[in-house]
Design a protein around this motif. Structure first.
Motif, PDB file in Angstrom:
ATOM      1  N   ALA A  74       0.856  -1.181   0.000  1.00  0.00           N
ATOM      2  CA  ALA A  74       0.000   0.000   0.000  1.00  0.00           C
ATOM      3  C   ALA A  74       0.893   1.232   0.000  1.00  0.00           C
ATOM      4  CB  ALA A  74      -0.899   0.005   1.230  1.00  0.00           C
TER       5      ALA A  74
ATOM      6  N   GLU B 172      -3.142   3.471  -2.974  1.00  0.00           N
ATOM      7  CA  GLU B 172      -3.305   2.479  -4.017  1.00  0.00           C
ATOM      8  C   GLU B 172      -2.607   1.224  -3.505  1.00  0.00           C
ATOM      9  OE1 GLU B 172      -1.606   3.620  -7.733  1.00  0.00           O
ATOM     10  OE2 GLU B 172       0.279   4.232  -6.865  1.00  0.00           O
TER      11      GLU B 172
ATOM     12  N   VAL C 131      -7.105  -2.272   4.284  1.00  0.00           N
ATOM     13  CA  VAL C 131      -6.855  -0.993   3.605  1.00  0.00           C
ATOM     14  C   VAL C 131      -8.011  -0.020   3.745  1.00  0.00           C
ATOM     15  CG1 VAL C 131      -5.206  -1.979   1.981  1.00  0.00           C
ATOM     16  CG2 VAL C 131      -7.609  -1.836   1.346  1.00  0.00           C
TER      17      VAL C 131
ATOM     18  N   THR D 213      -8.669   3.332  -0.010  1.00  0.00           N
ATOM     19  CA  THR D 213      -8.024   2.781  -1.192  1.00  0.00           C
ATOM     20  C   THR D 213      -8.847   3.076  -2.432  1.00  0.00           C
ATOM     21  OG1 THR D 213      -7.052   1.027   0.120  1.00  0.00           O
ATOM     22  CG2 THR D 213      -7.126   0.683  -2.243  1.00  0.00           C
TER      23      THR D 213
ATOM     24  N   HIS E 254      -6.511  -0.807  -6.771  1.00  0.00           N
ATOM     25  CA  HIS E 254      -5.792  -2.039  -6.435  1.00  0.00           C
ATOM     26  C   HIS E 254      -5.521  -2.767  -7.736  1.00  0.00           C
ATOM     27  CE1 HIS E 254      -5.695  -6.374  -4.812  1.00  0.00           C
ATOM     28  NE2 HIS E 254      -4.528  -5.808  -4.605  1.00  0.00           N
TER      29      HIS E 254
END
Length: 158
Positions: A75, A98, A130, A134, A137
């Motif tokens: 991350a 991300e 996360v 986020t 991904h």
């Protein structure tokens, strides 16, 4: 940070560093897979963490105490093209992340057993780790054999 989820004989943990994962557990899953690569190895991922100062979101799944799945992830703060970043008022999207599987290198999850159930466990654990911060991904796969996961990834919006 370690996030633990348990239920029905399944234990899923998400780790922010490889230092908290037993090397033998990780390698037992990777080495049993024809799709496991050097880039998914414990040592490669630990080296990336140390040299590139990356924060992990690595998932390990066990059924009845036996390791059956791994999913390496990192991350990082969301990266934007410089032209876009210059337009932002505070020049930062630090609260947003991300998440990506492996780069440099390639990889993704490795599972043994009930593919859907184990992948579901991996993605649930990763989502909890996360959170809503986020925005992206991605899973970087090189081997065509990962096509076997294509329908599953597509069902999750990848």
């Amino acid at each position: 940070m370690v996030i633990k989820m348990t239920g029905s004989g399944v234990e899923v943990r998400t780790y922010t560093t490889m230092n908290n994962i037993c090397r033998d557990v990780w390698e037992s899953v990777r080495s049993r897979s024809s799709r496991g690569s050097i880039y998914q190895s414990y040592d490669w991922i630990a080296t990336l963490e140390r040299t590139l100062y990356l924060d992990g979101r690595h998932v390990v799944v066990k059924e009845s105490g036996n390791p059956v799945g791994i999913f390496p992830n990192f991350a990082t703060p969301l990266r934007l093209p410089s032209k876009v970043e210059r337009l932002l008022p505070n020049k930062s999207l630090d609260p947003f992340l991300e998440v990506w599987s492996l780069d440099p290198g390639y990889g993704g999850p490795i599972v043994h057993g009930d593919k859907k159930a184990i992948l579901d466990s991996c993605f649930r654990a990763l989502s909890r780790a996360v959170g809503s911060r986020t925005l992206s991904h991605y899973i970087r796969c090189l081997q065509p054999d990962y096509v076997r996961y294509a329908e599953y990834f597509e069902s999750r919006g990848y």
